[in-house]
Design an enzyme around this catalytic site. Structure first.
Site, PDB file in Angstrom:
ATOM      1  N   ASP A  94       0.829  -1.209   0.000  1.00 37.80           N
ATOM      2  CA  ASP A  94       0.000   0.000   0.000  1.00 37.80           C
ATOM      3  C   ASP A  94       0.865   1.262   0.000  1.00 37.80           C
ATOM      4  OD1 ASP A  94      -2.324   1.489   0.163  1.00 37.80           O
ATOM      5  OD2 ASP A  94      -3.048   0.567   2.025  1.00 37.80           O
ATOM      6  N   ASP A 148     -10.752   2.020  -3.127  1.00 42.87           N
ATOM      7  CA  ASP A 148     -11.320   1.750  -1.804  1.00 42.87           C
ATOM      8  C   ASP A 148     -12.841   1.771  -1.859  1.00 42.87           C
ATOM      9  OD1 ASP A 148      -9.061   1.274  -0.377  1.00 42.87           O
ATOM     10  OD2 ASP A 148      -8.804   3.330   0.317  1.00 42.87           O
TER      11      ASP A 148
END
Ligand code: DGJ
Length: 728
Positions: free
Chosen positions: A477, A547
């Site tokens: 990430d 997301d």
């Protein structure tokens, strides 16, 4: 050979599968663009040359009134001569002047294509690709620039980059080094780009181009959520299946610029590469600077044909992972199920129950390391939090494996929390500027990956964890943009190299880690799709798309992503309702149908399912396993766009055209609506296809008449239908 040099015409002809690209050496020194478009087997170049004397404002460098660099169609336009349009490069000499004069010196045509040094790029063997290198030289300062063109003869693909070599005695500063330039002889184009934000990535934006410059760019340190390093120019009436389209996709993950400038004579110039904004690069004698590469795709059959070409070339010639052709596992990720609030028992329970449903990979997300109970600590402290996981990582991975699942782990290796042991020990290891405030985003700073010591320390920490347990998957990430950009180790006249050096450092770390752990499947992520670009795909063959897992929003995000990126790269998970990003409630079936059109998985607490839901999910998981090969590696035909209305549809067709999966979605119910049919694409007209469990219909009919929209779409909001087609 897909590249030939015609001595008499002093021209290079590059033949991709359905496209021809022609450039020539003008006046023995300039590189002129002649043609890029539909393939011409035997071009007569003399009939393609157009010249016209212009007013004195377009200066002529060679006492030739009919010639000006300001009107010549350039291949790699300079700053410093009489071409006053947007340049592809600019170099400052150590005497402060910015004039360079690069002239043609030589060429070389070689078989195959090698990877660019230090940068991700396409590769190909001598049967697939030929490469032309053209060397330009400025004799006054002994600066060389090599322009490279790699032509994929079975695809409509030409990859371009440039290399600067300082063969002089003085240092130079490169102020601008874009990867390519091209001048089209008209401006009847629309431009396509993929724009958005966090949770709304890669929405398709189409605009007519106008006189002057129109650009998309990133100044965020990463390719970013808001613009993707891709543009296409296309005929004004081009659509998904018709018309000429020119795609330009930059294999780079940092600050980029794609600029389209229409000049006074309607010439359209496209330049693309590293963003010159806040960039410079000092080139000492004997040093080289390589630009990232632009992958140009030509399509004479609309946007869809361009997309399918990008999908193939990025899968086959970009991704280096051994998993590039492997069916991707169905993942359960605990992030939205638990956020930071989990313990060993909870993770094991999720894994156990997920395994009973047929899910194949448990990915433990953020919060397993240091003392990370919220997002304000511990990034950089990559050791197991024994309060949460008292038995340690090895034991947890073994337990998960004992349920018949594989185990994966989340990292954010490029970041550091001020509240961490790493930061306390090395406060100068982050990007920062002395005496200036260090702005936090999500309570974190960015590690200075331009520094070798930082890279080494992080590689060691990652390697230790990855070797400590049987880890099959890594989610990598990256959750903030750059600010106060500076590096403690770079000299003052190299500070503007920081952002590019950072990306080169990220690439080096990714290269080392992915080479050291070839059996791990890597998924990239950047707050969802904030770094979903070809540069990262070279190292990591899949990317967390967004997301935002809301089914309705995902229709747009996935449609936009598919314009360039292959489906196997686009991870798509079913999450809980109300959706955590939009608050919207959609049915389980709709969420499954949307996620199944990508690289499928789950992002919720499976321990909370009812018995009925468990039965349903088990069926869906089994279904996806039976069709994922077609979805992840088949040809995608987008039939209806979510940007055009209420209905979206797409079909994946296997390479042999014997299997297909059709996805149909209706967002809002239409009362008393018309009867509709949808024409399918990509099928073999002479095959007969079994549709679901019912009819057998010829490919010809499915293409020409289509199929009637199923009844299940007609009432209720958020409806979907998934139809399998099997050739008999
Ligand atoms: C952002 C990612 O996009 C999410 O999926 C999750 O991994 C969080 N970071 C964790 O902090």
């Amino acid at each position: 050979m897909s590249i030939v040099y015609l001595e008499k015409e002093k021209s290079f002809i590059l033949q991709a599968k359905e496209a021809t690209y022609i450039l020539r050496i003008r006046k023995d020194k300039y590189i002129e663009h002649v043609y890029y478009g539909r393939r011409i087997e035997k071009p007569i170049i003399s009939q393609m040359i157009k010249d016209k004397g212009r007013a004195s404002f377009n200066a002529n460098p060679d006492d030739d009134e009919r010639f000006s660099l300001d009107t010549m169609r350039a291949e790699y336009p300079a700053y410093g001569n009489t071409d006053l349009r947007i340049p592809a490069y600019q170099v400052k000499l150590d005497n402060g002047t910015r004039i360079t004069d690069l002239k043609y010196e030589s060429y070389e045509i070689v078989k195959g294509k090698e990877k660019l040094k230090g940068l991700p790029s396409l590769t190909g063997n001598g049967e697939q690709v030929d490469t032309l290198h053209i060397t330009l030289v400025d004799n006054l300062i002994n600066l060389k620039v090599v322009l490279s063109y790699s032509v994929f003869n079975e695809e409509n693909v030409i990859a371009r980059s440039a290399k600067f070599i300082n063969e002089g005695n003085s240092s130079l500063s490169i102020l601008r080094a874009l990867s390519m330039g091209i001048d089209f002889d008209h401006c009847d184009f629309d431009m396509l780009s993929l724009s958005g934000s966090w949770a709304r990535e890669r929405h398709v934006v189409r605009r007519g181009i106008v006189h002057g410059a129109q650009s998309i760019e990133s100044r965020r340190g990463a390719s970013g959520h808001s613009e993707n390093p891709f543009i296409a120019l296309m005929d004004k009436d081009a659509n998904e299946n018709r018309g000429e389209v020119y795609g330009f996709s930059l294999v780079y993950s940092g600050n980029f610029l794609a600029s389209v400038e229409v000049d006074q004579y309607d010439t359209t110039r496209v330049v693309m590469g590293i963003n010159p904004f806040d960039f410079s690069w000092k080139l000492e004698p004997g040093e080289e600077f390589v630009t990232p590469e632009v992958v140009m795709v030509y399509s004479n059959a609309g946007i869809g044909h361009m997309s399918r070409t990008y999908h193939r070339i990025y899968r086959r010639n970009l991704m280096k992972s051994k998993f590039k052709d492997t069916e991707r596992p169905i993942v359960i990720n605990n992030w939205e199920a638990t956020y930071f609030d989990f313990n060993e028992e909870k993770i094991k329970e999720i894994a156990k129950q997920a395994s009973e449903l047929g899910i194949e990979m448990m990915v433990l997300d953020d919060g397993w390391f240091g003392k990370r109970d919220s997002d304000n600590s511990s990034l950089g402290d990559w050791y197991v939090d024994k309060d949460k996981l008292p038995s340690g990582m090895y034991s947890l991975a073994e337990d998960v494996k004992s349920y018949g699942m594989k185990f994966g782990l989340w990292f954010e290796p490029e970041m550091v929390s001020p509240n961490s042991d790493l930061y306390r020990a090395h406060p100068d290891w982050c990007l920062h500027v002395p005496d200036r405030h260090r702005s936090l985003a999500r309570n974190q700073l960015i590690l200075d990956f331009s520094r070798e010591d930082v890279r080494e320390a992080i590689i060691k920490m990652l390697a230790d964890i990855l070797s400590s347990a049987d880890i099959s998957y890594v989610k990598w990430d990256m959750n903030r943009n750059m600010s106060e950009i500076g590096s403690a180790l770079l000299e003052k006249d190299r500070q503007q190299e920081t952002a590019h050096r950072y990306i080169l450092g990220v690439y080096e770390v990714m290269d080392i880690i992915t080479d050291k752990f070839p059996d791990i499947l890597f998924e990239s992520c950047s707050g969802g799709g904030g770094r979903f670009d070809p540069g990262i795909l070279y190292y990591m063959p899949q990317n967390w798309t967004s997301d935002d897992t809301d089914g309705v929003e995902r229709l747009k995000i996935q449609h936009g992503t598919s314009i360039v990126y292959p489906t196997c790269a686009m991870t798509a998970h079913v999450s809980a309702v109300p959706n955590h990003q939009t608050g919207r409630i959609t049915s389980m079936a709709f969420r499954h149908a949307v996620a199944m059109s990508g690289n499928f998985g789950y992002e919720l607490d499976v321990t909370k399912f009812s018995d009925d839901e468990r039965v349903y999910i088990k069926e869906q998981v089994a279904l996806y396993k039976s069709i994922r090969k077609v979805i992840q590696f088949g040809d995608l035909y987008r039939l209806e766009s979510p940007f055009d209305g209420n209905d979206t549809s797409l079909i994946y067709v296997s390479e042999d055209k014997k299997e297909a999966v059709l996805f149909l979605y209706r967002v809002l119910s239409i009362p008393n609506g018309p009867l509709r049919r949808i024409k399918l694409m990509g099928l073999n007209p002479s095959y007969n296809y079994k549709i679901g469990d019912e009819a057998i219909i010829s490919g010809e009919q499915l293409i020409n008449y289509g199929i009637n929209l199923p009844e299940e779409l007609s009432t209720g909001d958020y409806k979907s239908s998934m139809i399998l087609l099997i050739a008999q």
